[in-house]
Design a protein around this motif. Structure first.
Motif, PDB file in Angstrom:
ATOM      1  N   LYS A   5       0.633 -35.583  -6.289  1.00  0.00           N
ATOM      2  CA  LYS A   5      -0.703 -36.290  -6.460  1.00  0.00           C
ATOM      3  C   LYS A   5      -1.871 -36.027  -5.482  1.00  0.00           C
ATOM      4  N   GLU A   6      -1.366 -35.623  -4.272  1.00  0.00           N
ATOM      5  CA  GLU A   6      -2.545 -35.370  -3.509  1.00  0.00           C
ATOM      6  C   GLU A   6      -3.148 -33.747  -3.754  1.00  0.00           C
ATOM      7  N   LYS A   7      -2.372 -33.133  -4.170  1.00  0.00           N
ATOM      8  CA  LYS A   7      -2.576 -31.554  -4.680  1.00  0.00           C
ATOM      9  C   LYS A   7      -3.728 -31.712  -5.652  1.00  0.00           C
ATOM     10  N   LEU A   8      -3.272 -32.653  -6.731  1.00  0.00           N
ATOM     11  CA  LEU A   8      -3.914 -32.628  -7.994  1.00  0.00           C
ATOM     12  C   LEU A   8      -5.357 -33.646  -7.805  1.00  0.00           C
ATOM     13  N   LEU A   9      -5.259 -34.827  -7.236  1.00  0.00           N
ATOM     14  CA  LEU A   9      -6.171 -35.760  -7.449  1.00  0.00           C
ATOM     15  C   LEU A   9      -7.258 -35.794  -5.991  1.00  0.00           C
ATOM     16  N   ILE A  10      -6.430 -35.617  -4.946  1.00  0.00           N
ATOM     17  CA  ILE A  10      -7.210 -35.894  -3.880  1.00  0.00           C
ATOM     18  C   ILE A  10      -7.700 -34.649  -3.009  1.00  0.00           C
TER      19      ILE A  10
END
Length: 90
Positions: A5-10
């Protein structure tokens, strides 16, 4: 460790914000205005002072003319005969 989630969105948004911040830092200009204020002609000229000086000069000229007229009148009149026809007394 970064989650998916952090790699793709944040992470992409954080990197974009960081890049934008670095661009702003590099192109930043000084914020302090060190130039002198613009000259205002109505303050520098002092029109009232010029007017008073002109009036003073005109008054002096009028007094000089009046004085010359009075001296001319005195010189044109023969009040005393200053010519000695005989020898001066000692």
């Amino acid at each position: 460790m970064l989650t998916k989630k952090e790699k793709l969105l944040i992470r992409p948004w954080q990197m974009q914000r960081y890049i934008n911040h670095r661009i702003k830092v590099v192109t930043a200009m000084p914020a302090i205005d060190f130039h002198p204020p613009p000259e205002r002609i109505h303050i520098a000229q002092k029109l009232k002072k010029q007017q008073k000086e002109l009036e003073r000069k005109e008054k002096i000229e009028q007094e000089n003319i009046r004085l010359l007229q009075r001296l001319g009148a005195i010189m044109s009149k023969k009040r005393l005969d200053n010519i000695w026809t005989y020898t001066r007394p000692k």
